[in-house]
Design an enzyme around this catalytic site. Structure first.
Site, short mmCIF file in Angstrom:
data_model
loop_
_atom_site.label_atom_id
_atom_site.label_comp_id
_atom_site.label_asym_id
_atom_site.label_seq_id
_atom_site.Cartn_x
_atom_site.Cartn_y
_atom_site.Cartn_z
N TYR A 134 0.83 -1.20 0.00
CA TYR A 134 0.00 0.00 0.00
C TYR A 134 0.88 1.27 0.00
CZ TYR A 134 -3.75 -3.08 1.93
OH TYR A 134 -4.67 -4.07 2.18
N SER A 135 1.60 1.48 1.13
CA SER A 135 2.30 2.76 1.35
C SER A 135 3.37 3.02 0.30
CB SER A 135 2.98 2.76 2.72
OG SER A 135 2.07 2.44 3.72
N SER A 173 5.83 -4.78 5.28
CA SER A 173 6.19 -5.86 6.22
C SER A 173 6.19 -7.19 5.47
CB SER A 173 5.17 -5.94 7.36
OG SER A 173 4.98 -4.68 7.95
N GLU A 186 -7.64 -5.44 8.85
CA GLU A 186 -6.31 -5.23 9.44
C GLU A 186 -6.44 -4.50 10.78
OE1 GLU A 186 -3.63 -3.12 6.87
OE2 GLU A 186 -2.03 -3.16 8.37
C1 LIG Z 1 5.47 -1.46 11.88
C2 LIG Z 1 4.87 -0.94 10.60
C3 LIG Z 1 4.50 -1.83 9.61
C4 LIG Z 1 3.97 -1.34 8.41
N1 LIG Z 1 3.64 -2.26 7.44
C5 LIG Z 1 3.18 -1.83 6.28
C6 LIG Z 1 2.89 -2.73 5.23
O1 LIG Z 1 3.06 -3.93 5.40
N2 LIG Z 1 2.46 -2.28 4.04
C7 LIG Z 1 2.27 -0.95 3.83
O2 LIG Z 1 1.83 -0.60 2.74
N3 LIG Z 1 2.54 -0.02 4.79
C8 LIG Z 1 3.00 -0.44 6.00
N4 LIG Z 1 3.29 0.47 6.99
C9 LIG Z 1 3.19 1.89 6.68
C10 LIG Z 1 2.10 2.61 7.44
O3 LIG Z 1 0.84 2.22 6.99
C11 LIG Z 1 2.38 4.11 7.24
O4 LIG Z 1 3.60 4.39 7.88
C12 LIG Z 1 1.31 4.97 7.84
O5 LIG Z 1 0.10 4.80 7.13
C13 LIG Z 1 1.71 6.46 7.85
O6 LIG Z 1 2.17 6.87 6.60
P1 LIG Z 1 3.57 7.66 6.46
O7 LIG Z 1 4.62 6.86 7.17
O8 LIG Z 1 3.76 7.97 5.02
O9 LIG Z 1 3.37 8.99 7.29
P2 LIG Z 1 2.71 10.35 6.79
O10 LIG Z 1 1.45 10.06 6.09
O11 LIG Z 1 3.75 11.14 6.07
O12 LIG Z 1 2.38 11.04 8.19
C14 LIG Z 1 3.36 11.73 8.96
C15 LIG Z 1 2.67 12.28 10.21
O13 LIG Z 1 1.64 13.21 9.82
C16 LIG Z 1 0.39 12.84 10.38
N5 LIG Z 1 -0.70 13.08 9.44
C17 LIG Z 1 -0.69 12.81 8.09
N6 LIG Z 1 -1.86 13.15 7.54
C18 LIG Z 1 -2.65 13.63 8.54
C19 LIG Z 1 -3.99 14.12 8.58
N7 LIG Z 1 -4.76 14.16 7.49
N8 LIG Z 1 -4.48 14.52 9.80
C20 LIG Z 1 -3.71 14.46 10.94
N9 LIG Z 1 -2.42 14.02 10.93
C21 LIG Z 1 -1.91 13.58 9.76
C22 LIG Z 1 0.51 11.34 10.65
O14 LIG Z 1 -0.34 10.93 11.70
C23 LIG Z 1 1.98 11.20 11.04
O15 LIG Z 1 2.17 11.50 12.41
C24 LIG Z 1 3.82 0.04 8.21
C25 LIG Z 1 4.21 0.94 9.21
C26 LIG Z 1 4.72 0.47 10.40
C27 LIG Z 1 5.13 1.43 11.47
#
Ligand SMILES: Cc1cc2nc3c(=O)[nH]c(=O)nc-3n(C[C@H](O)[C@H](O)[C@H](O)COP(=O)(O)OP(=O)(O)OC[C@H]3O[C@@H](n4cnc5c(N)ncnc54)[C@H](O)[C@@H]3O)c2cc1C
Length: 411
Positions: free
Chosen positions: A133-134, A166, A249
């Protein structure tokens, strides 16, 4: 979840007797864990798969599913009877109609030709999976993904980059969201696929985590091939499929998380925090007692809320309450790790195999971020609760109705 009619003719007692008898005839336990690669202990994979296949073929893996898909069309309450009987003898494999994110998504959306190929294998863990996804720049705002899938003959050609994936290093398939139409608003041009991972166009690079582990990865996708039959749901309707998969999930993440990793046993008869405080000689400390009581109350309350959310879901009511469980679990895990650290006092500064309790407290402190970021951050969960549960005004989204190609940076 199951769409087959519940078997109303079967009494609870008859069901209990049937599952008990089957377990008595078939469950002989699994072999003890053996040292594997990297010294990790695990039950041999083939043995686990053989057992899961047996459970599937006896139609206990997904008893709430319809009969034509390995199920029995049981009600949710009857499914829980089966789960309790399996739990009573320590046998794994049932309840996958609630917990198996991959199989539930495939059952609901896979094409008629792909579904029979993938669903049985998912139920026996014969294929390993990951979530594609991400992306860099599209985590919270998943609708902003730029990985593309273009139909060429009988397959899609996929190009792009995913991150935080992951389990990608060992996965056979990734549940992929990719853009298939750039000329419609961002939520409307996304499709959902099962992408075969073991092919030259998919390059997986591990990322090093704060816990010292490397469970997640960057995935670079270059001209990778995805058969057209691996499309889930209609073309360009992937956003809806994704919402179903995310709800599963989040419900799983709301139920629990990994425990300590030191391998040094914790009490099985007592709440872990109470046992730890007793061991550390601080159980009489009123401040510690208050903190422990609060943590236990949070966990119990969350379990009740989860049961309520699942009952709602079983009756076909909205699953947005699931978001409460994941957010609560995130708070519980951070809180419990903080209380562990408080109990150990200065001893929590120690680390390594000679100090297993400190190692566990430190690991759990760091690993709590798994639940507060993965599957949607706490802030995003709060937005969802605000908008869908409390009915607050929607967050402004300036690019929501603009064709994706015209959104800044995408031309
Ligand atoms: C242990 C772990 C496993 C993961 N496994 C997977 C996986 O298997 N597959 C996959 O695809 N992804 C995976 N992820 C990714 C995870 O889904 C993303 O890290 C998460 O959705 C946040 O996206 P980002 O890291 O791009 O942060 P960003 O979207 O850049 O966010 C940065 C900060 O801004 C805040 N923020 C962003 N938008 C808003 C809003 N609209 N309102 C308020 N606050 C906001 C967020 O809360 C965060 O604190 C995993 C993450 C972790 C930590």
């Amino acid at each position: 979840m199951a769409d087959g009619a519940a078997d109303t003719t079967l009494s609870d007692d008859a069901l209990r007797a049937e599952v008990r008898a089957w377990l008595a005839d078939n469950w002989k336990g699994l072999p003890p864990p053996q040292a594997g690669a990297g010294g990790a202990m695990g039950v041999p994979r083939a043995e686990v798969q053989a057992w899961l296949a047996k459970v599937r073929d006896a139609r206990w893996a997904v008893p709430r599913w319809p009969a034509e898909w390995y199920g029995r069309g049981l009600s949710d309450a009857q499914g829980r009877i089966v789960e309790r009987e399996f739990a009573a003898v320590g046998a794994p494999g049932t309840g996958q109609d609630r917990s198996n994110l991959w199989a539930n998504t495939a059952l609901a959306y896979a094409s008629p030709t792909f579904k029979p190929k993938i669903v049985p294998r998912l139920l026996a863990q014969e294929v390993a999976m990951c979530l594609l996804y991400s992306e860099p720049g599209a985590g919270s705002d998943l609708a902003g993904i730029r990985t593309r899938a273009d139909l060429t003959g009988d397959h899609y050609v996929v190009n792009g980059q995913k991150v935080w994936t992951s389990g990608a290093a060992t996965a056979d398939y990734g549940m992929l969201i990719a853009r298939t139409d750039w000329d419609v608003p961002k939520h409307k041009g996304i499709s959902f696929f099962f992408l075969p991972m073991k092919q030259p166009g998919v390059e997986v690079r591990p990322l090093h985590q704060i816990t010292g582990e490397s469970h997640f990865n960057e995935v670079f996708i270059t001209d990778a091939i995805c058969p057209a039959e691996n499309l889930l749901g209609p073309l360009n309707a992937g956003w809806g499929v994704l919402q179903t998969a995310l709800a599963y999930e989040r419900s799983v993440m709301g139920d629990g998380a990994r425990g300590p990793r030191s391998g040094v046993a914790e009490s099985k008869t007592e709440e872990p925090l109470i046992a730890l405080a007793r061991e550390a000689g601080v159980l009489g400390d009123p401040l510690i007692r208050q903190e422990i009581a609060r943590s236990i109350a949070y966990r119990r309350l969350n379990a009740m809320n989860n049961a309520r959310a699942k009952a709602d879901l079983a009756q076909g009511t909205s699953s947005s309450i699931m978001s409460l469980g994941k957010l609560a679990m995130s708070r519980i895990l951070h809180e419990e790790a903080r209380v562990r650290t408080l109990i150990l006092g200065a001893g929590a500064l120690l680390e390594g195999p000679d100090y297993p309790r400190a190692e566990d407290a430190n690991f759990l402190t760091l690993n709590a971020y798994f639940t507060s970021i993965g599957g949607g951050t706490d802030q995003i969960q709060r937005n969802i609760i605000g908008e869908r549960v409390l009915g607050l005004p929607k967050e402004p989204e300036v690019d929501r109705d603009v064709p994706f190609r015209r959104v800044r940076g995408n031309s």
